[in-house]
Design an enzyme around this catalytic site. Structure first.
Site, PDB file in Angstrom:
ATOM      1  N   LYS A 126      26.276  49.466  36.930  1.00 46.74           N
ATOM      2  CA  LYS A 126      26.230  48.007  36.748  1.00 46.74           C
ATOM      3  C   LYS A 126      24.825  47.656  36.280  1.00 46.74           C
ATOM      4  CE  LYS A 126      28.835  44.303  37.353  1.00 46.74           C
ATOM      5  NZ  LYS A 126      30.288  44.118  37.279  1.00 46.74           N
ATOM      6  N   ASP A 166      30.224  40.689  32.356  1.00 51.53           N
ATOM      7  CA  ASP A 166      30.401  40.215  33.738  1.00 51.53           C
ATOM      8  C   ASP A 166      29.948  38.752  33.698  1.00 51.53           C
ATOM      9  OD1 ASP A 166      30.945  41.227  36.659  1.00 51.53           O
ATOM     10  OD2 ASP A 166      29.117  40.078  36.872  1.00 51.53           O
TER      11      ASP A 166
HETATM   12  P1  NDP Z   1      32.069  34.046  33.962  1.00 51.16           P
HETATM   13  O1  NDP Z   1      30.625  33.973  33.690  1.00 51.16           O
HETATM   14  O2  NDP Z   1      33.025  34.003  32.820  1.00 51.16           O
HETATM   15  O3  NDP Z   1      32.500  32.889  34.989  1.00 51.16           O
HETATM   16  C1  NDP Z   1      31.848  32.768  36.212  1.00 51.16           C
HETATM   17  C2  NDP Z   1      32.425  31.603  36.989  1.00 51.16           C
HETATM   18  O4  NDP Z   1      31.839  31.580  38.288  1.00 51.16           O
HETATM   19  C3  NDP Z   1      32.090  30.256  36.346  1.00 51.16           C
HETATM   20  O5  NDP Z   1      33.121  29.351  36.629  1.00 51.16           O
HETATM   21  C4  NDP Z   1      30.801  29.872  37.082  1.00 51.16           C
HETATM   22  O6  NDP Z   1      30.545  28.463  37.076  1.00 51.16           O
HETATM   23  C5  NDP Z   1      31.094  30.373  38.483  1.00 51.16           C
HETATM   24  N1  NDP Z   1      29.859  30.685  39.225  1.00 51.16           N
HETATM   25  C6  NDP Z   1      28.735  31.269  38.747  1.00 51.16           C
HETATM   26  N2  NDP Z   1      27.805  31.365  39.710  1.00 51.16           N
HETATM   27  C7  NDP Z   1      28.346  30.831  40.819  1.00 51.16           C
HETATM   28  C8  NDP Z   1      27.871  30.617  42.136  1.00 51.16           C
HETATM   29  N3  NDP Z   1      26.630  30.959  42.498  1.00 51.16           N
HETATM   30  N4  NDP Z   1      28.722  30.044  43.027  1.00 51.16           N
HETATM   31  C9  NDP Z   1      29.976  29.666  42.658  1.00 51.16           C
HETATM   32  N5  NDP Z   1      30.469  29.838  41.415  1.00 51.16           N
HETATM   33  C10 NDP Z   1      29.668  30.413  40.511  1.00 51.16           C
HETATM   34  O7  NDP Z   1      32.267  35.385  34.835  1.00 51.16           O
HETATM   35  P2  NDP Z   1      33.595  36.224  35.081  1.00 51.16           P
HETATM   36  O8  NDP Z   1      34.770  35.338  35.138  1.00 51.16           O
HETATM   37  O9  NDP Z   1      33.583  37.371  34.150  1.00 51.16           O
HETATM   38  O10 NDP Z   1      33.303  36.836  36.546  1.00 51.16           O
HETATM   39  C11 NDP Z   1      33.694  36.173  37.740  1.00 51.16           C
HETATM   40  C12 NDP Z   1      33.739  37.182  38.876  1.00 51.16           C
HETATM   41  O11 NDP Z   1      34.678  38.234  38.556  1.00 51.16           O
HETATM   42  C13 NDP Z   1      32.432  37.900  39.185  1.00 51.16           C
HETATM   43  O12 NDP Z   1      32.375  38.187  40.575  1.00 51.16           O
HETATM   44  C14 NDP Z   1      32.566  39.219  38.429  1.00 51.16           C
HETATM   45  O13 NDP Z   1      31.747  40.245  38.944  1.00 51.16           O
HETATM   46  C15 NDP Z   1      34.036  39.499  38.671  1.00 51.16           C
HETATM   47  N6  NDP Z   1      34.663  40.441  37.736  1.00 51.16           N
HETATM   48  C16 NDP Z   1      34.657  40.205  36.387  1.00 51.16           C
HETATM   49  C17 NDP Z   1      35.275  41.082  35.524  1.00 51.16           C
HETATM   50  C18 NDP Z   1      35.394  40.804  34.069  1.00 51.16           C
HETATM   51  O14 NDP Z   1      36.118  41.555  33.397  1.00 51.16           O
HETATM   52  N7  NDP Z   1      34.771  39.760  33.521  1.00 51.16           N
HETATM   53  C19 NDP Z   1      35.884  42.342  36.027  1.00 51.16           C
HETATM   54  C20 NDP Z   1      35.917  42.440  37.469  1.00 51.16           C
HETATM   55  C21 NDP Z   1      35.300  41.531  38.263  1.00 51.16           C
HETATM   56  P3  NDP Z   1      29.562  27.825  35.942  1.00 51.16           P
HETATM   57  O15 NDP Z   1      30.415  27.683  34.713  1.00 51.16           O
HETATM   58  O16 NDP Z   1      29.134  26.538  36.544  1.00 51.16           O
HETATM   59  O17 NDP Z   1      28.444  28.787  35.769  1.00 51.16           O
END
Ligand code: NDP
Length: 446
Positions: A126, A166
């Site tokens: 990571k 991510d």
């Molecule tokens: P994105 O950047 O596309 O979206 C992140 C989301 O989480 C946004 O809605 C963001 O809000 C919100 N967010 C960010 N920081 C915080 C915080 N401190 N508290 C609450 N909400 C928060 O990321 P992903 O959708 O790719 O990832 C989301 C999760 O899924 C993570 O935990 C990631 O590790 C996990 N994941 C992702 C994968 C992937 O393929 N993308 C694979 C497996 C797991 P805002 O728009 O306001 O920033």
């Protein structure tokens, strides 16, 4: 907690001071896996767990870049190469202001088990930076990505380490990172996954984590002769994972009533349909706006700086951030009748929250199993790149679905308690552990 587990964890804390999320991730795995190791002394003799919690390599580097106004900024870049027993290091890059070494070690550690569960040949890694793309222009993000890759490129490669996206790293960032890698190395290879469709990306990769999570929950519900059809679902986040979780839930006939971002959550009593989801895709991926605008457009409730876990639902999908669902949230969900939870995010539920779900006999799909569809499809992207082929959508989706079904089956195999209840946390940890541990033993003391 047994003395043995306690001693092991104390040593991890002493050796990795202040890395709280890493301690949390290790604690969960060790609690599940230690009893299994005691029954199988070869893993103890080879000191497998002790080796697994120590990264094979950590790279930390300076990332200088220039804003549009000509101001010089300096961020910190990281790549944690945690375990390569099963294949090249594989895991996403996170660009978020809170990123530090402890966060990335927790994510890299989780990734070892997740990648193992997919049954594909991928090690765990990571990386990322404390840079946040939020509020930056495309040119600023490009300059940052170019500077980041100028250093990272010497440590990665299609057979060495293959990063992906991510939080904060989506299609735009992967494009800029890939462009810089290609320019420096003069190679067009599958060094990153999540690439654009017309330059080496895989169909279904953007959808994979969300779709996979829903497939996993569907499998859990089948064990109770139930399905997602007609179920009320709450989703947190509105990024990549949340978007495609919502889409697959709509396709399966569920009613999704919440999405969120860092500023609060939307409660849409009528349910989010495909048309409203299309609005979210443009809002979040192109206009890069706030989810509050959805509530204004579709005239529904917006709860500022709150999380959606008080909304009654049949199934919940935390898909935003680590530790976003605590013990009180879990109690509310259980009291309101929630029967299934699929962790789209990594470690979104606190240890107390997990205990509440397990004690409440909720079908609880932990992130390392439930969200493994993203990295699994990255693995499929790597295969397509190696063969210089591009599979049709149906084929990638079918393979993704099969992988999620197989992961579920493996979790059931190792997670069934004496009373018949399936503890998917235990199942995922043990099933993930065995494959990596056996490979480590086969490969000798490295
Ligand atoms: P994105 O950047 O596309 O979206 C992140 C989301 O989480 C946004 O809605 C963001 O809000 C919100 N967010 C960010 N920081 C915080 C915080 N401190 N508290 C609450 N909400 C928060 O990321 P992903 O959708 O790719 O990832 C989301 C999760 O899924 C993570 O935990 C990631 O590790 C996990 N994941 C992702 C994968 C992937 O393929 N993308 C694979 C497996 C797991 P805002 O728009 O306001 O920033």
């Amino acid at each position: 907690m047994t003395t043995k587990i306690q001693e092991f964890l104390e040593a991890v804390v002493r050796k990795n001071p202040g890395e709280i999320e890493f301690h949390q991730a290790v604690t969960e795995v060790v609690e599940s896996v230690m009893p299994f190791i005691e029954e199988n002394p070869k893993y103890e003799e080879a000191r497998i767990l002790k080796r697994m919690v120590e990264p094979e390599r950590v790279i930390i580097f300076r990332v200088p870049w220039v804003t549009d106004k000509g101001e010089i900024k300096v961020n910190r870049g990281f790549r944690v190469e945690m375990n390569s027993a099963l294949g090249p290091y594989k895991g996403g890059l996170r660009f978020h202001s809170n990123v530090n070494l402890g966060t990335l070690k927790f994510l890299a550690f989780e990734q070892i088990f997740k990648n193992s569960l997919t049954s594909l040949p991928m090690g765990g890694g990571k990386g990322g930076s404390d840079f946040s793309p939020k509020g930056k222009t495309d040119n600023e993000v490009m300059r940052f990505c170019q500077s980041f890759m100028t250093e990272l490129q010497r440590h990665i490669g299609p057979d060495t380490d293959v990063p992906a996206g991510d939080i904060g790293v989506g299609a735009r960032e992967i494009g800029y990172l890939f462009g810089q890698y290609k320019r420096i190395r003069n190679e067009f290879t599958g060094v990153l996954t999540g690439k654009g469709l017309n330059w080496g990306g895989s169909r279904i990769r953007p959808e994979a984590t969300g779709y996979g999570c829903v497939y996993f929950v569907e499998e859990m519900m089948k064990t109770h002769d139930d399905s997602l059809q007609g179920k009320v679902c709450t989703v947190s986040g509105s990024g990549n994972v949340a978007q495609y979780t919502v889409q697959k839930l709509i396709q399966l006939g569920a009613k999704v009533v919440t999405v969120s971002d860092t500023q609060g959550y939307v409660y849409d009593k009528d349910g989010i349909d495909q048309e409203k989801l299309d609005y979210i895709l443009v809002l979040k991926n192109i206009r890069r706006g706030r989810i509050r605008e959805y509530a204004e457009k579709f005239k529904c409730e917006f709860h500022e700086h709150q999380r959606p876990w008080g909304v009654p639902c049949d199934a919940a999908f935390p898909s935003a951030y680590q530790n976003e669902l605590n013990g009180d949230d879990a109690r509310k969900l259980v009291a309101n009748g929630c029967r299934a939870v699929g962790e789209g995010a990594n470690m979104p539920t606190t240890p107390e929250g997990v205990r509440v779900f397990l004690n409440g006999k909720v079908l609880f799909g932990p992130g390392k199993a439930a969200n493994a569809g993203g990295v699994a499809t990255s693995g499929l992207e790597m295969s397509q790149n190696s063969m210089r082929l591009s599979w049709p959508m149906e084929e990638v989706d079918r393979r993704l679905h099969e992988i999620m079904i197989a992961i579920h089956k493996n979790c059931v195999k190792y997670g069934r308690d004496a009373d018949g209840f399936v503890n998917y946390v235990k199942g995922a940890n043990i099933a993930g552990f065995i494959r990596v541990a056996d490979a480590m033993i086969d490969q000798g003391l490295v």
